[in-house]
Scaffold this motif. Structure first.
Motif, mmCIF file in Angstrom:
data_model
loop_
_atom_site.group_PDB
_atom_site.id
_atom_site.type_symbol
_atom_site.label_atom_id
_atom_site.label_comp_id
_atom_site.label_asym_id
_atom_site.label_seq_id
_atom_site.Cartn_x
_atom_site.Cartn_y
_atom_site.Cartn_z
ATOM 1 N N UNK A 274 0.976 -1.224 0.128
ATOM 2 C CA UNK A 274 0.065 0.046 0.211
ATOM 3 C C UNK A 274 0.845 1.188 -0.019
ATOM 4 N N UNK A 275 0.212 2.471 -0.574
ATOM 5 C CA UNK A 275 0.914 3.749 -0.579
ATOM 6 C C UNK A 275 0.818 4.149 0.844
ATOM 7 N N UNK A 276 -0.198 3.958 1.578
ATOM 8 C CA UNK A 276 -0.368 4.248 2.920
ATOM 9 C C UNK A 276 -0.982 3.345 3.659
ATOM 10 N N UNK A 277 -0.768 3.313 5.050
ATOM 11 C CA UNK A 277 -1.577 2.191 5.778
ATOM 12 C C UNK A 277 -2.939 2.789 5.969
ATOM 13 N N UNK A 278 -3.896 1.747 5.870
ATOM 14 C CA UNK A 278 -5.139 2.117 6.253
ATOM 15 C C UNK A 278 -5.760 1.483 7.488
ATOM 16 N N UNK A 279 -5.813 2.033 8.566
ATOM 17 C CA UNK A 279 -5.964 1.357 9.534
ATOM 18 C C UNK A 279 -7.429 1.302 9.881
ATOM 19 N N UNK A 280 -7.897 -0.046 10.289
ATOM 20 C CA UNK A 280 -9.290 -0.184 10.211
ATOM 21 C C UNK A 280 -10.114 0.486 11.304
ATOM 22 N N UNK A 281 -11.197 1.068 11.204
ATOM 23 C CA UNK A 281 -11.748 1.797 11.976
ATOM 24 C C UNK A 281 -12.355 0.915 13.297
ATOM 25 N N UNK A 282 -12.882 -0.196 12.990
ATOM 26 C CA UNK A 282 -13.598 -1.017 13.963
ATOM 27 C C UNK A 282 -12.885 -1.208 15.371
ATOM 28 N N UNK A 283 -11.596 -1.298 15.146
ATOM 29 C CA UNK A 283 -10.898 -1.656 16.463
ATOM 30 C C UNK A 283 -9.894 -0.615 16.857
ATOM 31 N N UNK A 284 -9.886 0.500 15.928
ATOM 32 C CA UNK A 284 -8.729 1.745 16.531
ATOM 33 C C UNK A 284 -9.346 2.981 16.739
ATOM 34 N N UNK A 285 -8.893 3.775 17.663
ATOM 35 C CA UNK A 285 -9.456 5.267 18.031
ATOM 36 C C UNK A 285 -8.875 5.959 16.900
ATOM 37 N N UNK A 286 -9.360 7.124 16.744
ATOM 38 C CA UNK A 286 -9.081 8.030 15.714
ATOM 39 C C UNK A 286 -7.716 8.394 15.648
ATOM 40 N N UNK A 287 -6.951 8.590 16.956
ATOM 41 C CA UNK A 287 -5.759 8.899 16.842
ATOM 42 C C UNK A 287 -4.716 7.850 16.276
ATOM 43 N N UNK A 288 -5.307 6.369 16.469
ATOM 44 C CA UNK A 288 -4.378 5.460 15.719
ATOM 45 C C UNK A 288 -4.605 5.363 14.322
ATOM 46 N N UNK A 289 -5.868 5.948 13.922
ATOM 47 C CA UNK A 289 -5.946 6.148 12.444
ATOM 48 C C UNK A 289 -5.205 7.381 11.830
ATOM 49 N N UNK A 290 -4.712 7.953 12.554
ATOM 50 C CA UNK A 290 -3.795 9.339 12.117
ATOM 51 C C UNK A 290 -2.851 8.727 10.830
ATOM 52 N N UNK A 291 -3.195 9.320 9.509
ATOM 53 C CA UNK A 291 -2.165 9.149 8.736
ATOM 54 C C UNK A 291 -1.208 10.103 8.431
ATOM 55 N N UNK A 292 -1.237 11.303 9.017
ATOM 56 C CA UNK A 292 -0.429 12.322 8.816
ATOM 57 C C UNK A 292 1.122 11.874 9.156
ATOM 58 N N UNK A 293 1.512 11.211 10.087
ATOM 59 C CA UNK A 293 2.974 10.878 10.481
ATOM 60 C C UNK A 293 3.226 10.245 9.303
ATOM 61 N N UNK A 294 2.480 9.365 8.804
ATOM 62 C CA UNK A 294 2.980 8.404 7.656
ATOM 63 C C UNK A 294 3.352 9.283 6.295
ATOM 64 N N UNK A 295 2.269 10.208 6.061
ATOM 65 C CA UNK A 295 2.262 11.146 4.772
ATOM 66 C C UNK A 295 3.547 11.749 5.002
ATOM 67 N N UNK A 296 3.822 12.372 6.228
ATOM 68 C CA UNK A 296 5.026 13.076 6.157
ATOM 69 C C UNK A 296 6.163 12.358 6.099
ATOM 70 N N UNK A 297 6.234 11.142 6.691
ATOM 71 C CA UNK A 297 7.672 10.526 6.895
ATOM 72 C C UNK A 297 7.908 10.083 5.078
ATOM 73 N N UNK A 298 6.706 9.724 4.591
ATOM 74 C CA UNK A 298 7.048 9.218 3.065
ATOM 75 C C UNK A 298 7.410 10.307 2.102
ATOM 76 N N UNK A 299 6.897 11.481 2.303
ATOM 77 C CA UNK A 299 7.069 12.637 1.498
ATOM 78 C C UNK A 299 8.503 13.205 1.874
ATOM 79 N N UNK A 300 8.812 13.356 3.187
ATOM 80 C CA UNK A 300 9.917 13.972 3.554
ATOM 81 C C UNK A 300 11.264 13.084 3.088
#
Lengths: 712, 535
Positions: free
Chosen positions: B336-362
């Motif tokens: 995957x280009x970016x991890x898609x964290x399942x909503x059913x078992x994870x909090x909103x904070x755990x679903x945050x993709x910004x850190x990964x986006x930032x890391x990949x682009x940087x």
């Protein structure tokens, strides 16, 4: 063996059916369940048809039992295996030690395979091929051998996607065609060299769970295929019989007339009748299980044991019927059907309560642990300790466990315990469904039970609060029961455990009004809220009330109307149209115009202010809705009345799946205040999207202004 | 003797990096630069537009830029409402269509052509015109709408993504994404005399009222076709060069499906008459914009992931020279280009993709800069291939350390340089463009966002129309049905890997499928355009 040991053994059978229990997955060689329900519509007849076919020299009979896990497919496999062994066949896999096997072969005395039984098509084959069911079916066809296949719809999909017809043998192509035909319900193209395939038109009886097809082959036996959709009907609805239409297969028609599948209104008289529930597959199973376990409960469990309270109350008709009615309501709210496996889980929750704290313990350990805690209550003198112990044990009461109501209000008081509870496991699918129907969600005041208005919801809450503030009131729970049922006799539905809990709560709350508070303000408020929910759920279970009861009632009435007339009731039709395609009143002519915005992404209802204008197109004035039902599903298709004789593609505007959620959305939109509830704003506007997609045959534009509608 | 396989180190499908938060402009730009194959045949000179209307105003050397508002609102620099109204009436009457209230009608058209979706930009909220007709599409550009100094060629990026997708699909050269779009739009116009009248009115009103000749666009009223002059071709779409094809070839050999293929297939479907004529007009345009958004966002992420994964494989001593290209292509086509964290078992904070986006682009941009700078530039020379990089890194311990350091501690920050541009491009393409907080009671008007934000959390939660679009594109025919598995494959092609539960939740929420407990990936999913037939 002591009486207590015997009772523990009986209880352990139920625990084995609980989440993660040893008996959860059935198999021909597995232990039978302690009690059986009724067969779902058509399956026993289909199995009889299949067994008859073992002696048929002119045709090959293939039976598919289709459905989700836990619907009883393997249960019937065991029945077939038992009867086959009864007529002298040998299970060729009998030497194998493992219970769970993909396939069983039944051999005659000459070691010739007479038929095959694929018990679990989801299991991979030993050879590791990607389309094992198609290959098994092809082998059966090649050898003219009967076959019983337990399969779910996902396997149909996965195998058909993975099947490569260009590399396949003719029998494999035939097998894949059969599976495709059963999956889609359509008559697929089949090379004449392989045979002539005919599938029975399933529109003759939309509720019939049997799907049949036959393939006539040149110089070879005809293949008769029957598929039973094990989950088309709710196991919480009265069982109907469906005989295989043998006329379709070329032999004389026997009595295939079957009573229709019916949906009942919440609070209907049948829902409060034990005899009705005993005619349902799940109801009979539940009844037998309650009776089996209730026998020893009184003698073996202490008075304040919540499990004993559960069993004693569930033997009462009110709670027995109420629990089943609540489950049925939850099915309709969630648009899902419970399987037998779910029913065992629900039974587990209703009798044993929420035992996540004791997960992994044996039945005996559970009994002893709960009983010991209940006994300790007698000697506990600290009112606060006693209260928290009671609150903790209250999680084991049926109504709390069924809806997954945990002690979240005490989070501030005891965060570590809460964390432990949460970490034990994820709520199961039964819980997910039941949470949607949790009676504390809605606050309806009155419902009609046996033509009598019953104070419910807010009425119970009011009684609760009055009793709380009235220093003369001796019992909160009794006041609430009285408010709901209106007569004293129903106080027998309050168990000793609940009376004790009531005393504990009242004692602490009243003492708290003094100068030396026993509880902090936050905890006190949380306790009141928790206990209010507790009492509400308990009374709800005694009358079979759940959330969304108005919507369920309206859905059932709509479903019944659609079943008989293929159309929606007038009121529902109007509500749907006024919401999906609201009319705009032409200021000049005064006519109502059915307009949809022309160039906007979403299509809000046409509203223009003074000095504004917008473009729109107009839908035909005359619209028709054709309502179609199948099982519990209800779909309304909107048609242009002038093109009613054309196909759905040309005449159809769009279709809406009518369910409780849509009904709530329609009611909220129609400003029907009694339908609004505190969760209404969480309903996503699905219908609005349908409106945007109505692909009308665009002819003319309309200019809409405050002064009227002009045609461009 | 066969030559060693070579794989280009960088995926350079875009000639330069662009950043524009207005996806309607991408479509407009694409429509202005149709190409045949990989060779440009015509283009329009840069036009300076703002809002709706048609204006021709070219920046003349040595003179200040003149921006005209082309929206018919009677503004001093814009199109006078009276002129617009006269032309609307005239064009409709010419086609035998009576216009009862010309002023109100002309005002309604001007109003309807402006998108209601306000896009949050750093400077101000802006709206663009919806390119519902060819003329509306060419009426606006980045300079006009955003006040930007330079005109970026978004069409170039879209064409390249399309061309790579086509190449990977093994299809022969065709006329390109822009031409397909133009043909489809013109075909729709051909059967809709009212839309043709709107188009003609726009040209005529601008020519007469603003006193400028609209020379780039000719409108054949008799057949309702738009011709774009090729005499003013000024911009070129560089064909995919040999190096780029090395990337493409490896991807094609690995058999994986990428966002490029997804865009190519989706675009072909949506611009095919079988499809384009069934979808309501406005929805069709919205779907084209949405497909472009997803393609741009995912292609930029793919570009970064390619160079990151290439570098990691180079640093992995167990990977040899002969297999590194295939390994890289395979990873990029399946991971995957970016991890898609399942909503059913994870909090909103755990679903945050910004850190990964930032890391990949940087990391991606830091690596690209590393290879441009010394000593890598000299070491690689003209041979910018993964194999060459592997060779030089294994020869020189210092280079190896430098590469590892950049992989683990990227130098660039999102606040500046190329990393900033890429981040904003990805964000503008994939995140709710209105900037509406997901948890507030106010619902967003961006129905085509893949991600939403809540405070400083960015999480994947496709709007219902994205789900409807992907489900419909998964169908063989516009009003057909498909399965949950096929819809999930659409997500996978884009470069996302949602769980089965997640896809089912999204489809149920959008009203496109109904729970079937046992159907697994075989759950029947309806096209959003389908009239349901139950049995």
């Amino acid at each position: 063996m002591s009486l207590r040991d015997q009772y523990s053994n009986e209880l352990s059978k139920l625990m084995a059916f609980g989440p993660g229990g040893a008996f959860v997955a059935d198999a021909p060689k597995a232990q039978p369940p302690p009690v059986n329900g009724l067969p779902v519509g058509g399956v026993s007849e289909a199995v009889a048809w299949f067994l008859e076919g073992l002696r048929d020299n002119l045709t090959v009979r293939i039976l598919f039992l289709v459905g989700a896990p836990g619907n009883g497919k393997s249960f019937w496999s065991r029945e077939v295996a038992k009867r086959a062994v009864g007529v002298g066949l040998i299970d060729g896999s009998q030497d194998r030690r493992d219970i769970q096997m993909r396939k069983h072969q039944f051999l005659d005395t000459n070691n010739q395979c007479q038929f095959e039984l694929v018990n679990d098509a989801t299991m991979p084959s030993i050879s590791g091929d990607s389309t094992p069911t198609i290959n098994d079916l092809a082998t059966a066809i090649q050898n003219d051998r009967p076959m019983l296949v337990n399969i779910n719809r996902g396997v149909f999909y996965e195998e058909l996607v993975g099947f490569k017809s260009d590399l396949a043998e003719p029998d494999q192509i035939l097998a894949a065609t059969i599976m495709e035909s059963l999956r889609s319900g359509k008559n697929p193209e089949l090379s004449p060299a392989l045979g002539r395939l005919t599938i029975r038109d399933s529109e003759t009886n939309p509720h019939e769970p049997l799907r049949a097809l036959r393939i006539d082959r040149i110089d070879r036996k005809s293949i008769l295929v029957l598929a039973v959709q094990m989950d088309l009907h709710s196991i919480l609805a009265a069982c109907s019989k469906y005989k295989p239409d043998v006329g379709f297969f070329g032999t004389p028609v026997s009595d295939s007339a079957a009573p229709g599948y019916r949906l009942l209104q919440p609070f209907s008289a049948e829902f409060r009748d034990r005899q009705y529930w005993r005619q349902t597959p799940a109801g009979l199973m539940f009844d037998l299980e309650i009776q089996r376990l209730a026998i020893g409960a009184t003698t073996e469990l202490s008075d304040l044991n919540p499990i004993r309270s559960n069993l004693e109350l569930l033997t009462q008709t009110e709670f027995y019927c109420g629990a089943l009615a609540s489950l049925r309501n939850a099915e309709i709210v969630s648009s899902r059907h419970f399987a037998f496996r779910h029913m065992w889980t629900a039974t587990f929750y209703l009798i044993l309560g929420d035992l996540r704290q004791l997960q992994g313990a044996s039945a005996r350990e559970v009994l002893e642990a709960v009983d010991a805690r209940a006994s300790r209550l007698m000697s506990e003198e600290d009112p606060i300790q006693r209260l928290w112990e009671m609150v903790d044990l209250a999680q084991l009461r049926s109504h709390q466990a069924l809806y997954g109501a945990n002690w979240s209000h005490s989070l501030a008081e005891n965060p570590i315990r809460q964390k432990q509870l949460d970490s034990v496991g994820i709520l199961g699918s039964v819980r997910d469904v039941m949470k949607m129907a949790d009676p504390v969600i809605d606050n309806y005041k009155l419902v009609q039970i046996a033509d009598q208005p019953v104070e419910w919801g807010q009425g119970v809450r009011n009684a609760f609060l009055n009793a709380l503030t009235d220093t003369d009131a001796s019992s909160i729970v009794e006041s609430a029961f009285r408010a709901c049922h209106g007569h004293e006799s129903e106080l027998r539905l309050v168990s000793p455990f609940d009376r004790e809990l009531d005393r504990c709560v009242l004692a602490v709350l009243r003492a708290d009004q003094g100068e030396s508070p026993l509880l902090s303000r936050d905890v006190r408020d949380a306790l009141i809220a928790w206990y209010g929910d507790y009492v509400t759920r308990m009374i709800a279970l005694s009358i079979g009330a759940t959330a969304w009861s108005r919507e369920i009632d309206e859905f059932v009435r709509t479903w019944r109307h659609a079943t008989n007339n293929e159309e929606l009731p007038d009121k529902m039709f109007e509500k749907l149209l006024s919401y999906v395609l609201p009319c705009f009143e032409d200021a000049v002519s005064g006519n109502q115009r059915r307009l949809v915005t022309l160039l906007r992404s979403r299509t809000e209802p046409i509203r223009v202010l003074e000095g504004e204008q917008m473009l729109a197109y107009e839908l035909p004035r005359q619209l028709l809705i054709r309502a179609r039902v199948r099982g519990d599903r209800l779909v309304a298709e909107l048609f242009d009345a002038n093109q009613r004789h054309q196909s759905a593609v040309t005449a159809g505007l769009f279709s809406v799946e009518i369910d409780a959620r849509i009904i709530r959305e329609l009611n909220v939109h129609a400003h029907s205040s009694d339908s609004c509830s505190d969760v209404s704003d969480s309903i996503r506007p699905l219908v609005e999207r349908y409106r945007a997609l109505s692909t009308t045959k665009l002819q003319q534009w309309r200019l809409v202004t405050r002064n009227g509608v002009e045609t461009i | 003797m066969t030559s060693k396989p070579q794989t280009h180190l960088l995926v350079p499908p875009f000639t330069s990096l662009y950043n524009s938060p207005i996806p309607e402009l991408w479509l407009a730009a694409l429509l202005r630069r149709p190409i045949i194959g990989d060779t440009p045949i015509y283009d329009l000179r840069p036009l300076v537009y703002e809002m709706v209307g048609v204006v021709k105003d070219v920046k003349i050397k040595g003179e200040p830029r003149a921006t005209r508002q082309t929206r018919a609102d009677g503004g001093q620099n814009g199109l006078p409402m009276q002129a617009w109204c006269d032309e609307v009436r005239s064009q409709f009457v010419q086609r035998g269509i009576e216009v009862p209230q010309p002023e109100a009608f002309a005002a309604a058209i001007a109003d309807e052509l402006l998108t209601r979706t306000e896009t949050s930009t750093p400077r101000r909220p802006v709206k663009a015109a919806i390119p519902v007709t060819p003329i509306t599409a060419v009426m606006q550009n980045q300079n006009g709408v955003l006040g930007a100094a330079n005109e970026n060629d978004y069409g170039d990026a879209v064409e390249r993504i399309y061309a790579i997708g086509r190449h990977l699909s093994g299809d022969p050269r065709d006329d390109g994404a822009g031409r397909r779009l133009q043909d489809a739009l013109v075909a729709r116009m051909a059967v809709d005399s009212r839309m043709r009248a709107v188009d003609a009115a726009q040209i005529a009103a601008l020519s007469s009222a603003l006193g400028v000749a609209v020379t780039d666009v000719q409108y054949d009223q008799s057949v309702g076709q738009v011709h774009f002059n090729d005499s003013t071709a000024s911009r070129s779409f560089a064909p995919l060069d040999h190096d780029q094809l090395l990337v493409v070839e490896e991807l094609g050999r690995s058999g994986g499906s990428t966002c490029f293929v997804w865009f190519y297939e989706s675009w072909k479907k949506l611009t095919d008459p079988t499809w384009s004529r069934v979808v309501p007009h406005r929805r069709w345009i919205d779907w084209l914009v949405a497909v472009t958004r997803l393609a741009i966002g995912s292609a930029y992420l793919f570009r970064e992931q390619w160079v990151i994964r290439a570098s990691r494989l180079v640093l992995d001593n167990s990977v040899n020279e002969l297999e590194i290209g295939a390994r890289l292509a395979s990873e990029c086509a399946t991971q995957p280009l970016i991890q898609w964290v399942d909503r059913s078992q994870n909090s909103l904070a755990q679903r945050d993709v910004y850190p990964e986006l930032r890391s990949v682009i940087r990391t991606g941009e830091s690596l690209r800069q590393l290879f441009r700078d010394e000593p890598f530039n000299s070491a690689l020379g003209s041979e910018i291939t993964v194999e060459r990089l592997q060779h030089v890194v294994r020869q020189d311990q210092k280079l190896s350390e430098e590469l590892l350091k950049t992989c683990t501690s990227p130098k660039l920050d999102l606040r500046n340089g190329a990393a900033k541009t890429v981040y904003y491009t990805v964000r503008d393409a994939l995140v709710d463009r209105t900037g509406t907080e997901a948890m507030t009671s106010r619902s967003s008007e961006d129905f085509y966002a893949l991600m939403h934000t809540h405070k400083n959390i960015t999480f994947i939660d496709p709007s219902s129309e994205v789900v409807a679009l992907l489900a419909t594109l998964a169908c063989y025919e516009p009003n057909g049905t498909t399965s949950l598995g096929d819809v999930r494959r659409q997500f996978q092609k884009v470069g996302l890997q949602p769980s089965q539960t997640e896809v089912r939740f999204l489809l149920e929420r959008a009203g496109l499928c109904r729970a079937e407990a046992d159907a697994s990936l075989g759950v029947t999913v309806s096209s959003a355009l389908r009239v349901e037939t139950l049995l």
